[in-house]
Design an enzyme around this catalytic site. Structure first.
Site, PDB file in Angstrom:
ATOM      1  N   HIS A 196       0.856  -1.191  -0.194  1.00 39.11           N
ATOM      2  CA  HIS A 196      -0.017   0.119  -0.159  1.00 39.11           C
ATOM      3  C   HIS A 196       0.666   1.439  -0.167  1.00 39.11           C
ATOM      4  O   HIS A 196       0.627   2.243  -0.588  1.00 39.11           O
ATOM      5  CB  HIS A 196      -0.830   0.085   1.118  1.00 39.11           C
ATOM      6  CG  HIS A 196      -2.139  -0.885   1.301  1.00 39.11           C
ATOM      7  ND1 HIS A 196      -2.983  -0.900   0.500  1.00 39.11           N
ATOM      8  CD2 HIS A 196      -2.072  -2.255   1.573  1.00 39.11           C
ATOM      9  CE1 HIS A 196      -4.033  -1.979   0.113  1.00 39.11           C
ATOM     10  NE2 HIS A 196      -3.159  -2.745   1.342  1.00 39.11           N
ATOM     11  N   CYS A 493      -1.777  -4.127 -15.658  1.00 37.99           N
ATOM     12  CA  CYS A 493      -2.430  -3.103 -14.524  1.00 37.99           C
ATOM     13  C   CYS A 493      -2.068  -3.061 -13.353  1.00 37.99           C
ATOM     14  O   CYS A 493      -2.109  -2.435 -12.489  1.00 37.99           O
ATOM     15  CB  CYS A 493      -3.803  -3.170 -14.682  1.00 37.99           C
ATOM     16  SG  CYS A 493      -4.694  -4.789 -13.972  1.00 37.99           S
TER      17      CYS A 493
HETATM   18  C1  PEP Z   1      -2.253  -6.839  -9.216  1.00 40.00           C
HETATM   19  O1  PEP Z   1      -2.496  -7.718  -8.492  1.00 40.00           O
HETATM   20  O2  PEP Z   1      -1.488  -6.753  -9.800  1.00 40.00           O
HETATM   21  C2  PEP Z   1      -3.290  -5.914  -9.296  1.00 40.00           C
HETATM   22  C3  PEP Z   1      -3.534  -4.898 -10.105  1.00 40.00           C
HETATM   23  O3  PEP Z   1      -4.704  -6.063  -8.483  1.00 40.00           O
HETATM   24  P1  PEP Z   1      -4.733  -5.607  -7.061  1.00 40.00           P
HETATM   25  O4  PEP Z   1      -3.290  -4.689  -6.822  1.00 40.00           O
HETATM   26  O5  PEP Z   1      -5.796  -4.553  -6.724  1.00 40.00           O
HETATM   27  O6  PEP Z   1      -4.479  -6.993  -6.351  1.00 40.00           O
END
Ligand code: PEP
Ligand code: MG
Length: 566
Positions: A196, A493
């Site tokens: 985070h 992403c």
């Molecule tokens: C990931 O796991 O890379 C992602 C984009 O989803 P999150 O960070 O929300 O788990």
């Protein structure tokens, strides 16, 4: 095209390395955040339990008041976090447990510590929303114990001048309160590249380096330069270096101000640059220079509730966002519940390892109605808007699951349906999975966690979670090749797409779009414009051939144009 040369510190300047975690360079004096207080080894003898009970009560009251005062000067998410902690400090159940401990002869600090410990265990065992409160409780405990032992408060310090914040680790609750005008940089000893701290540092645009060995030796007042693009911290940099940093920052600003419009490689291959969006102002997201949304995290709609939001409520929220992206793509990720996002109304049973349990798309095995309702809401909102709406499911592990999700999406009337690739099993069978879906999006944060076998919330093993790990890159390449063969788009992403140099490697590995936090897109766009796709492939090959993450990064840097930031 203008270029920015990399900075080289003057020889002899002490330098620490970590993981680049927030863009740009900040120079300023260190202000250390105190570590949470630990209890003395010896238990103090208690003569007057009533006195200890009163001291403990007063300390908790004081913490509640302090948090109220801090929340008063803030708004939005930051204020909400502190309000929740203040409530916890005044929780009658906590007071009861503290009273029980002082009654048994504990001193005030021991009683608060022990009561918070047992209360935390009960909250975690209850799962769902109560489990989220366990973290609030840890903050209350650390502050109350610091007061009772007369130790410094374990919270971001306010030295009264702009500064570089140095901490062992920073909880999201501390991070959301940072004011980018006063915090010139952040350095943490722990913390991985997908935690985070990193996601929030990028969102706030604060230069940050995490997992920085040596940070523990930095003392208050020492001037440091935090290079969040390179992942380095320079101690007492000389004036000439600082001047160069400032000039580079100005050049960078000017350069990136000119970096606008669609993402393209130097040979005009379109690589759409999309946004990662969560809770926030849809207008602000829509106003940003992007080609749409590559990841709408929908969890915010479901948190802090005892019942899921109705189809109508969800439809309204999606409609408001889609309106801001008229004509552009919006990729809605269906609810990623479970693991670190437990929900009261979607219990998953006792799980010793929730990250390996019922989360993401798997939740629909136990609670199929949540997914069908969400898809119905997305379809209804899509019907009201001209945004090009796509849906994707998180944590899909097999081609069968991918096909099942696509079928559900089509039944709901959604014609563009894909899945996230976050599990090595899905990446390894990408050639079978890709023909079954309209697109995939690689979530490098989770893919790193599951590929390297490291809990992404754990701060202690940042090097293994580094998205430059060749094993992770190889899996991305497997998916990229399968996408090309099947003629399906392959987006990325995860946080990896926010690193301009790594973004080039991802394109070289077959990514056809990149989705990132808003603050990252100008530097990524600029980097793409300096390289042809062939050159991106060469960078990817160089990184793949490297023995480890650090050398993969170095190899890509050596093969890249010098103007790449990050
Ligand atoms: C990931 O796991 O890379 C992602 C984009 O989803 P999150 O960070 O929300 O788990
Ligand atoms: Mg994920």
């Amino acid at each position: 095209m203008a270029r920015i040369d990399p900075l080289h510190a003057t020889a002899g300047t002490a330098r620490f390395s970590g993981i680049p975690a927030g863009p740009g360079i900040g120079v300023g004096p260190v202000a250390r955040m105190a570590a949470p207080p630990s209890l003395p080894v010896e238990r103090p003898a208690v003569d007057d339990p009533g006195h200890e009970a009163a001291r403990a009560r007063r300390a908790l009251e004081e913490v509640g008041d302090l948090l109220d005062r801090q929340a008063g000067g803030l708004e939005g998410e930051a204020a909400a976090v502190l309000d929740a902690q203040a409530l916890m400090a005044r929780d009658p159940e906590l007071a009861r447990r503290v009273g029980e401990r002082t009654g048994k002869g504990d001193s005030a600090a021991w009683a608060v510590h022990a009561a918070c410990g047992t209360y935390q265990e009960s909250l975690l065992a209850a799962g769902g929303r109560p489990a989220d409160r366990a973290e609030d409780l840890a903050h209350v405990r650390d502050r109350a114990v610091a007061l009772l032992l007369d130790r410094p408060m374990p919270e971001p310090p306010d030295p009264g001048v702009p500064h570089v914040l140095v901490a062992d680790d920073l909880a999201p609750a501390d991070m959301v309160r940072l004011d980018p005008r006063r915090v010139l940089g952040v350095v943490t000893r722990h913390g991985g590249p997908t935690g985070h701290t990193v996601i929030l540092a990028r969102a706030l645009g604060i230069p940050a380096v995490v997992g920085c060995e040596g940070a523990e030796g930095l003392v208050d007042g020492t001037r440091v330069a935090v290079d969040g693009d390179e992942g380095t911290v320079l101690v007492e940099p000389d004036e000439e270096f600082v001047d160069r940093v400032r000039r580079r920052a100005e050049d960078t600003r000017a350069l990136l101000a000119g970096s606008t419009g669609p993402g393209r490689t130097a040979d005009e291959v379109a690589i759409p640059l999309l946004l990662n969006v969560g809770e926030g102002d849809p207008r602000e997201a829509g106003a940003h220079d992007s080609e749409g949304v590559g990841l709408l995290r929908t969890e915010f709609l479901f948190l802090d509730r005892t019942e899921p939001p109705s189809i109508g409520e969800q439809t309204d929220v999606y409609t408001a966002l889609f309106e801001e992206f008229a004509g552009r793509v919006v990729t809605v990720r269906t609810l990623d519940a479970g693991s670190d996002t437990p929900l009261a109304f979607a219990p998953t049973g006792q799980e010793a390892n929730p990250a390996l349990g019922v989360r993401g798309f798997r939740t629909s095995r136990l609670h199929p109605e949540l997914l069908t309702a969400q898809l119905a809401a997305i379809a209804a909102a899509s019907g009201r808007s001209s945004a090009r709406v796509r849906v994707m499911a998180p944590m899909v592990s097999t081609p069968d699951e991918a096909a099942a999700f696509v079928a559900l999406a089509r039944e709901a009337g959604l014609s563009d349906a894909g899945v996230m690739i976050e599990v090595p099993g899905a990446a390894l069978l990408a050639d079978r999975l890709l023909p079954l879906v309209d697109f995939v999006s690689i979530g490098t944060n989770d893919l790193a966690q599951y590929t390297m076998g490291v809990d992404r919330t754990l701060g202690a093993l940042p090097d293994l979670l580094d998205p430059w790990q060749p094993a992770l890159l190889r899996l991305v390449g497997t998916v990229g090749e399968a996408g090309e063969r099947a003629g399906r788009p392959v987006g990325v992403c995860g946080e990896a797409a926010s690193d301009p140099l790594l973004a080039l490697v991802l394109v070289g590995l077959g990514a056809t779009s990149l989705s990132m936090s808003a603050s990252a897109s100008a530097a990524v766009r600029h980097a793409l414009g300096l390289h042809t796709r062939k050159r991106c492939r060469e960078l990817a090959e160089a990184a793949l051939a490297a023995p480890d993450a650090a050398q993969a990064r170095e190899a890509a840097r050596a093969a890249a144009e010098p103007g790449v930031l990050g």
